[in-house]
Design a protein around this motif. Structure first.
Motif, PDB file in Angstrom:
ATOM      1  N   GLU A   1      10.022  16.529  14.029  1.00 23.61           N
ATOM      2  CA  GLU A   1      10.390  17.945  14.121  1.00 23.61           C
ATOM      3  C   GLU A   1      10.798  18.499  12.761  1.00 23.61           C
ATOM      4  N   ALA A   2      11.579  17.727  12.019  1.00 19.87           N
ATOM      5  CA  ALA A   2      12.040  18.184  10.709  1.00 19.87           C
ATOM      6  C   ALA A   2      10.887  18.312   9.720  1.00 19.87           C
ATOM      7  N   LEU A   3       9.992  17.343   9.726  1.00 22.53           N
ATOM      8  CA  LEU A   3       8.872  17.373   8.776  1.00 22.53           C
ATOM      9  C   LEU A   3       7.945  18.547   9.039  1.00 22.53           C
ATOM     10  N   ALA A   4       7.955  19.045  10.259  1.00 28.25           N
ATOM     11  CA  ALA A   4       7.117  20.190  10.597  1.00 28.25           C
ATOM     12  C   ALA A   4       7.687  21.497  10.055  1.00 28.25           C
ATOM     13  N   SER A   5       8.969  21.457   9.643  1.00 25.87           N
ATOM     14  CA  SER A   5       9.614  22.699   9.213  1.00 25.87           C
ATOM     15  C   SER A   5      10.101  22.681   7.770  1.00 25.87           C
ATOM     16  N   VAL A   6      10.155  21.514   7.133  1.00 26.29           N
ATOM     17  CA  VAL A   6      10.593  21.439   5.732  1.00 26.29           C
ATOM     18  C   VAL A   6       9.572  20.672   4.897  1.00 26.29           C
ATOM     19  N   GLU A   7       9.507  21.007   3.626  1.00 25.02           N
ATOM     20  CA  GLU A   7       8.642  20.264   2.717  1.00 25.02           C
ATOM     21  C   GLU A   7       9.387  19.032   2.226  1.00 25.02           C
ATOM     22  N   CYS A   8       8.640  17.931   2.098  1.00 26.22           N
ATOM     23  CA  CYS A   8       9.284  16.654   1.766  1.00 26.22           C
ATOM     24  C   CYS A   8       8.402  15.865   0.801  1.00 26.22           C
ATOM     25  N   ASP A   9       9.047  15.222  -0.180  1.00 20.04           N
ATOM     26  CA  ASP A   9       8.305  14.394  -1.146  1.00 20.04           C
ATOM     27  C   ASP A   9       8.294  12.925  -0.747  1.00 20.04           C
ATOM     28  N   VAL A  10       9.418  12.453  -0.189  1.00 20.32           N
ATOM     29  CA  VAL A  10       9.547  11.047   0.193  1.00 20.32           C
ATOM     30  C   VAL A  10      10.256  10.957   1.546  1.00 20.32           C
ATOM     31  N   VAL A  11       9.715  10.108   2.425  1.00 15.39           N
ATOM     32  CA  VAL A  11      10.353   9.813   3.705  1.00 15.39           C
ATOM     33  C   VAL A  11      10.865   8.378   3.665  1.00 15.39           C
ATOM     34  N   VAL A  12      12.168   8.202   3.865  1.00 10.83           N
ATOM     35  CA  VAL A  12      12.741   6.857   4.004  1.00 10.83           C
ATOM     36  C   VAL A  12      13.034   6.673   5.491  1.00 10.83           C
ATOM     37  N   MET A  13      12.339   5.761   6.138  1.00 14.04           N
ATOM     38  CA  MET A  13      12.433   5.638   7.588  1.00 14.04           C
ATOM     39  C   MET A  13      12.559   4.192   8.051  1.00 14.04           C
ATOM     40  N   ASP A  14      13.304   4.022   9.135  1.00 13.51           N
ATOM     41  CA  ASP A  14      13.350   2.726   9.792  1.00 13.51           C
ATOM     42  C   ASP A  14      12.008   2.512  10.481  1.00 13.51           C
ATOM     43  N   PHE A  15      11.686   1.262  10.763  1.00 16.93           N
ATOM     44  CA  PHE A  15      10.414   0.975  11.428  1.00 16.93           C
ATOM     45  C   PHE A  15      10.550   1.137  12.940  1.00 16.93           C
ATOM     46  N   PHE A  16      11.616   0.578  13.499  1.00 20.98           N
ATOM     47  CA  PHE A  16      11.849   0.666  14.937  1.00 20.98           C
ATOM     48  C   PHE A  16      12.885   1.745  15.222  1.00 20.98           C
ATOM     49  N   MET A  17      12.439   2.828  15.880  1.00 27.26           N
ATOM     50  CA  MET A  17      13.337   3.914  16.245  1.00 27.26           C
ATOM     51  C   MET A  17      12.960   4.437  17.629  1.00 27.26           C
ATOM     52  N   PRO A  18      13.951   4.884  18.399  1.00 24.89           N
ATOM     53  CA  PRO A  18      13.659   5.391  19.738  1.00 24.89           C
ATOM     54  C   PRO A  18      13.143   6.821  19.709  1.00 24.89           C
ATOM     55  N   ASP A  19      12.526   7.228  20.841  1.00 27.78           N
ATOM     56  CA  ASP A  19      12.198   8.633  21.115  1.00 27.78           C
ATOM     57  C   ASP A  19      11.026   9.131  20.263  1.00 27.78           C
ATOM     58  N   GLY A  20      10.370  10.141  20.780  1.00 29.37           N
ATOM     59  CA  GLY A  20       9.316  10.796  20.025  1.00 29.37           C
ATOM     60  C   GLY A  20       7.928  10.542  20.567  1.00 29.37           C
ATOM     61  N   LYS A  21       7.141  11.610  20.728  1.00 24.35           N
ATOM     62  CA  LYS A  21       5.796  11.440  21.264  1.00 24.35           C
ATOM     63  C   LYS A  21       4.865  10.735  20.281  1.00 24.35           C
ATOM     64  N   GLN A  22       5.221  10.745  18.988  1.00 26.09           N
ATOM     65  CA  GLN A  22       4.428  10.010  18.005  1.00 26.09           C
ATOM     66  C   GLN A  22       4.746   8.520  18.018  1.00 26.09           C
ATOM     67  N   GLY A  23       5.776   8.137  18.785  1.00 25.87           N
ATOM     68  CA  GLY A  23       6.181   6.741  18.808  1.00 25.87           C
ATOM     69  C   GLY A  23       6.948   6.384  17.551  1.00 25.87           C
TER      70      GLY A  23
END
Length: 225
Positions: free
Chosen positions: A47-69
Protein backbone atom coordinates in the motif's frame (compact mmCIF):
# COMPACT_ATOMS: atom_id res chain seq x y z
CA UNK A 1 30.71 5.57 6.11
CA UNK A 2 30.12 6.68 2.53
CA UNK A 3 27.75 9.61 2.13
CA UNK A 4 25.33 10.48 -0.65
CA UNK A 5 24.61 14.01 -1.78
CA UNK A 6 21.17 13.10 -3.15
CA UNK A 7 18.19 12.28 -0.97
CA UNK A 8 17.61 8.54 -0.53
CA UNK A 9 14.07 7.39 0.14
CA UNK A 10 13.90 4.23 2.21
CA UNK A 11 10.99 1.86 2.91
CA UNK A 12 11.17 -0.58 5.83
CA UNK A 13 8.91 -3.60 6.29
CA UNK A 14 9.16 -6.07 9.17
CA UNK A 15 6.58 -7.63 11.46
CA UNK A 16 8.88 -7.17 14.46
CA UNK A 17 8.64 -3.56 15.77
CA UNK A 18 12.06 -3.77 17.41
CA UNK A 19 13.70 -4.47 14.05
CA UNK A 20 12.08 -1.38 12.53
CA UNK A 21 13.13 0.66 15.57
CA UNK A 22 16.74 -0.57 15.28
CA UNK A 23 16.89 0.37 11.60
CA UNK A 24 15.38 3.79 12.35
CA UNK A 25 18.09 4.44 14.96
CA UNK A 26 20.79 3.40 12.50
CA UNK A 27 19.43 5.59 9.71
CA UNK A 28 18.96 8.56 12.07
CA UNK A 29 22.76 8.93 12.16
CA UNK A 30 23.12 8.96 8.38
CA UNK A 31 22.48 12.18 6.43
CA UNK A 32 20.39 12.24 3.26
CA UNK A 33 18.45 9.04 3.99
CA UNK A 34 14.77 9.52 4.70
CA UNK A 35 12.42 6.75 5.80
CA UNK A 36 9.25 7.18 3.74
CA UNK A 37 7.52 3.96 4.80
CA UNK A 38 7.35 1.81 7.92
CA UNK A 39 5.21 -1.28 7.39
CA UNK A 40 4.47 -4.17 9.78
CA UNK A 41 3.40 -6.56 7.03
CA UNK A 42 3.39 -7.13 3.26
CA UNK A 43 -0.01 -5.47 2.80
CA UNK A 44 1.20 -2.28 4.46
CA UNK A 45 4.35 -2.27 2.33
CA UNK A 46 2.43 -2.78 -0.92
CA UNK A 47 0.00 0.00 0.00
CA UNK A 48 2.78 2.43 0.89
CA UNK A 49 4.80 1.75 -2.25
CA UNK A 50 1.74 2.55 -4.32
CA UNK A 51 1.60 6.05 -2.84
CA UNK A 52 5.23 7.09 -2.21
CA UNK A 53 8.38 7.05 -4.30
CA UNK A 54 11.12 4.82 -2.93
CA UNK A 55 14.78 4.16 -3.80
CA UNK A 56 15.45 1.18 -1.52
CA UNK A 57 13.15 -1.32 0.20
CA UNK A 58 14.51 -3.11 3.28
CA UNK A 59 12.12 -5.99 3.95
CA UNK A 60 11.82 -9.15 5.96
CA UNK A 61 11.33 -12.31 3.92
CA UNK A 62 8.55 -13.87 5.99
CA UNK A 63 5.73 -11.44 6.80
CA UNK A 64 2.00 -11.91 7.35
CA UNK A 65 -0.92 -10.45 5.38
CA UNK A 66 -1.19 -9.06 1.89
CA UNK A 67 -2.64 -10.27 -1.40
CA UNK A 68 0.86 -10.22 -2.91
CA UNK A 69 1.95 -12.70 -0.26
CA UNK A 70 5.45 -12.51 1.18
CA UNK A 71 8.85 -13.92 0.37
CA UNK A 72 9.40 -14.72 -3.30
CA UNK A 73 5.98 -13.49 -4.41
CA UNK A 74 6.42 -10.11 -2.72
CA UNK A 75 9.93 -9.68 -4.12
CA UNK A 76 8.65 -10.41 -7.63
CA UNK A 77 5.80 -7.95 -7.18
CA UNK A 78 8.10 -5.14 -6.05
CA UNK A 79 10.74 -5.88 -8.69
CA UNK A 80 8.19 -5.87 -11.53
CA UNK A 81 5.98 -3.01 -10.30
CA UNK A 82 8.73 -0.70 -9.01
CA UNK A 83 11.84 -1.61 -11.05
CA UNK A 84 13.72 1.50 -9.90
CA UNK A 85 13.50 0.45 -6.24
CA UNK A 86 16.36 -1.75 -5.03
CA UNK A 87 15.40 -4.59 -2.68
CA UNK A 88 17.37 -5.50 0.46
CA UNK A 89 16.10 -8.65 2.18
CA UNK A 90 16.77 -8.73 5.92
CA UNK A 91 15.91 -12.16 7.28
CA UNK A 92 16.75 -15.11 9.50
CA UNK A 93 16.25 -17.64 6.68
CA UNK A 94 18.96 -20.29 6.44
CA UNK A 95 17.82 -22.17 3.33
CA UNK A 96 20.45 -21.56 0.60
CA UNK A 97 18.01 -22.56 -2.15
CA UNK A 98 15.51 -19.99 -0.89
CA UNK A 99 18.19 -17.30 -0.81
CA UNK A 100 19.14 -18.14 -4.39
CA UNK A 101 15.48 -17.95 -5.43
CA UNK A 102 15.11 -14.58 -3.71
CA UNK A 103 18.03 -13.22 -5.72
CA UNK A 104 16.62 -14.69 -8.93
CA UNK A 105 13.22 -13.13 -8.14
CA UNK A 106 14.75 -9.65 -7.99
CA UNK A 107 16.34 -9.09 -4.58
CA UNK A 108 19.52 -7.03 -4.85
CA UNK A 109 20.89 -7.86 -1.40
CA UNK A 110 20.35 -10.40 1.35
CA UNK A 111 21.51 -9.71 4.91
CA UNK A 112 21.05 -12.02 7.88
CA UNK A 113 19.57 -10.64 11.10
CA UNK A 114 22.45 -12.45 12.79
CA UNK A 115 24.92 -10.03 11.18
CA UNK A 116 25.85 -6.60 12.52
CA UNK A 117 23.09 -4.04 12.05
CA UNK A 118 25.51 -1.62 10.36
CA UNK A 119 25.68 -3.95 7.38
CA UNK A 120 22.21 -2.80 6.37
CA UNK A 121 23.79 0.52 5.47
CA UNK A 122 26.53 -1.28 3.55
CA UNK A 123 23.83 -3.14 1.64
CA UNK A 124 21.99 0.11 0.87
CA UNK A 125 25.16 1.78 -0.39
CA UNK A 126 25.99 -1.24 -2.53
CA UNK A 127 22.58 -1.65 -4.18
CA UNK A 128 22.41 2.08 -4.93
CA UNK A 129 25.68 1.59 -6.80
CA UNK A 130 23.81 -1.04 -8.87
CA UNK A 131 25.72 -3.95 -7.37
CA UNK A 132 24.43 -6.97 -5.46
CA UNK A 133 25.37 -7.54 -1.82
CA UNK A 134 25.37 -10.59 0.45
CA UNK A 135 26.02 -10.30 4.18
CA UNK A 136 28.84 -12.42 5.66
CA UNK A 137 26.50 -15.01 7.21
CA UNK A 138 24.67 -15.38 3.91
CA UNK A 139 27.93 -15.74 1.98
CA UNK A 140 29.13 -18.41 4.40
CA UNK A 141 25.82 -20.25 4.11
CA UNK A 142 25.97 -20.26 0.31
CA UNK A 143 29.64 -21.29 0.35
CA UNK A 144 28.84 -24.26 2.61
CA UNK A 145 25.97 -25.25 0.32
CA UNK A 146 28.25 -25.01 -2.71
CA UNK A 147 30.85 -27.18 -0.99
CA UNK A 148 28.21 -29.78 -0.18
CA UNK A 149 27.01 -29.78 -3.79
CA UNK A 150 30.57 -30.25 -5.03
CA UNK A 151 31.10 -33.05 -2.49
CA UNK A 152 27.95 -34.76 -3.77
CA UNK A 153 29.27 -34.40 -7.31
CA UNK A 154 32.51 -36.11 -6.28
CA UNK A 155 30.69 -39.03 -4.66
CA UNK A 156 28.47 -39.46 -7.70
CA UNK A 157 31.26 -39.41 -10.26
CA UNK A 158 34.09 -41.25 -8.52
CA UNK A 159 34.56 -44.76 -7.26
CA UNK A 160 35.42 -45.21 -3.60
CA UNK A 161 39.05 -45.97 -4.46
CA UNK A 162 39.39 -42.98 -6.80
CA UNK A 163 37.98 -40.72 -4.10
CA UNK A 164 40.42 -42.12 -1.54
CA UNK A 165 43.37 -41.56 -3.88
CA UNK A 166 42.62 -37.93 -4.75
CA UNK A 167 41.85 -37.12 -1.10
CA UNK A 168 45.24 -38.45 -0.05
CA UNK A 169 46.94 -36.70 -2.97
CA UNK A 170 45.26 -33.38 -2.16
CA UNK A 171 46.40 -33.69 1.46
CA UNK A 172 50.02 -33.76 0.32
CA UNK A 173 50.82 -37.38 -0.52
CA UNK A 174 52.51 -38.36 -3.76
CA UNK A 175 51.68 -41.33 -5.97
CA UNK A 176 54.51 -43.48 -4.59
CA UNK A 177 53.60 -42.79 -0.95
CA UNK A 178 49.91 -43.44 -1.57
CA UNK A 179 50.69 -46.72 -3.35
CA UNK A 180 52.74 -47.86 -0.37
CA UNK A 181 50.05 -46.81 2.13
CA UNK A 182 47.29 -48.64 0.26
CA UNK A 183 49.34 -51.66 -0.80
CA UNK A 184 48.82 -51.07 -4.52
CA UNK A 185 51.14 -50.48 -7.42
CA UNK A 186 52.28 -47.01 -8.42
CA UNK A 187 50.75 -47.65 -11.86
CA UNK A 188 47.33 -48.40 -10.32
CA UNK A 189 47.36 -45.32 -8.10
CA UNK A 190 48.45 -43.12 -11.00
CA UNK A 191 45.68 -44.55 -13.20
CA UNK A 192 43.06 -43.95 -10.49
CA UNK A 193 44.25 -40.38 -9.97
CA UNK A 194 44.12 -39.67 -13.70
CA UNK A 195 40.66 -41.26 -14.01
CA UNK A 196 39.34 -39.14 -11.14
CA UNK A 197 40.74 -35.94 -12.65
CA UNK A 198 39.24 -36.80 -16.03
CA UNK A 199 35.79 -37.43 -14.50
CA UNK A 200 35.97 -34.11 -12.62
CA UNK A 201 37.23 -32.25 -15.72
CA UNK A 202 40.45 -31.21 -13.98
CA UNK A 203 43.57 -30.75 -16.10
CA UNK A 204 46.35 -29.95 -13.63
CA UNK A 205 47.37 -30.79 -10.08
CA UNK A 206 46.79 -27.12 -9.14
CA UNK A 207 43.17 -27.45 -10.27
CA UNK A 208 42.86 -30.67 -8.25
CA UNK A 209 44.20 -29.03 -5.08
CA UNK A 210 41.85 -26.05 -5.49
CA UNK A 211 38.86 -28.29 -6.19
CA UNK A 212 39.61 -30.47 -3.17
CA UNK A 213 39.74 -27.43 -0.89
CA UNK A 214 36.70 -25.66 -2.37
CA UNK A 215 34.60 -28.83 -2.19
CA UNK A 216 35.55 -29.58 1.41
CA UNK A 217 37.43 -32.75 0.51
CA UNK A 218 40.33 -31.31 2.48
CA UNK A 219 39.78 -28.85 5.34
CA UNK A 220 42.94 -26.77 5.04
CA UNK A 221 44.15 -25.02 1.92
CA UNK A 222 46.99 -27.07 0.36
CA UNK A 223 50.30 -25.19 0.29
CA UNK A 224 50.59 -25.89 -3.44
CA UNK A 225 47.66 -23.54 -4.25
Amino acid sequence: MLAFTQRIRLAIADDHPLVILAIERLIANIPNIEIVCRAPDSAGLAEALASVECDVVVMDFFMPDGKQGDGIDLIRHIASTYPKAAIVVLSMMTDPDLIARALEAGANAVVSKQDRLELIYVAIVTVLAHEDYLGPSVRALLADANAMNRADLIRQKLTRRELDVIARYAKGGNVTEIAKELGRSVKTISAQKCAAMRKLDLSTDAELYRFAFDSGLVKTRPSRI
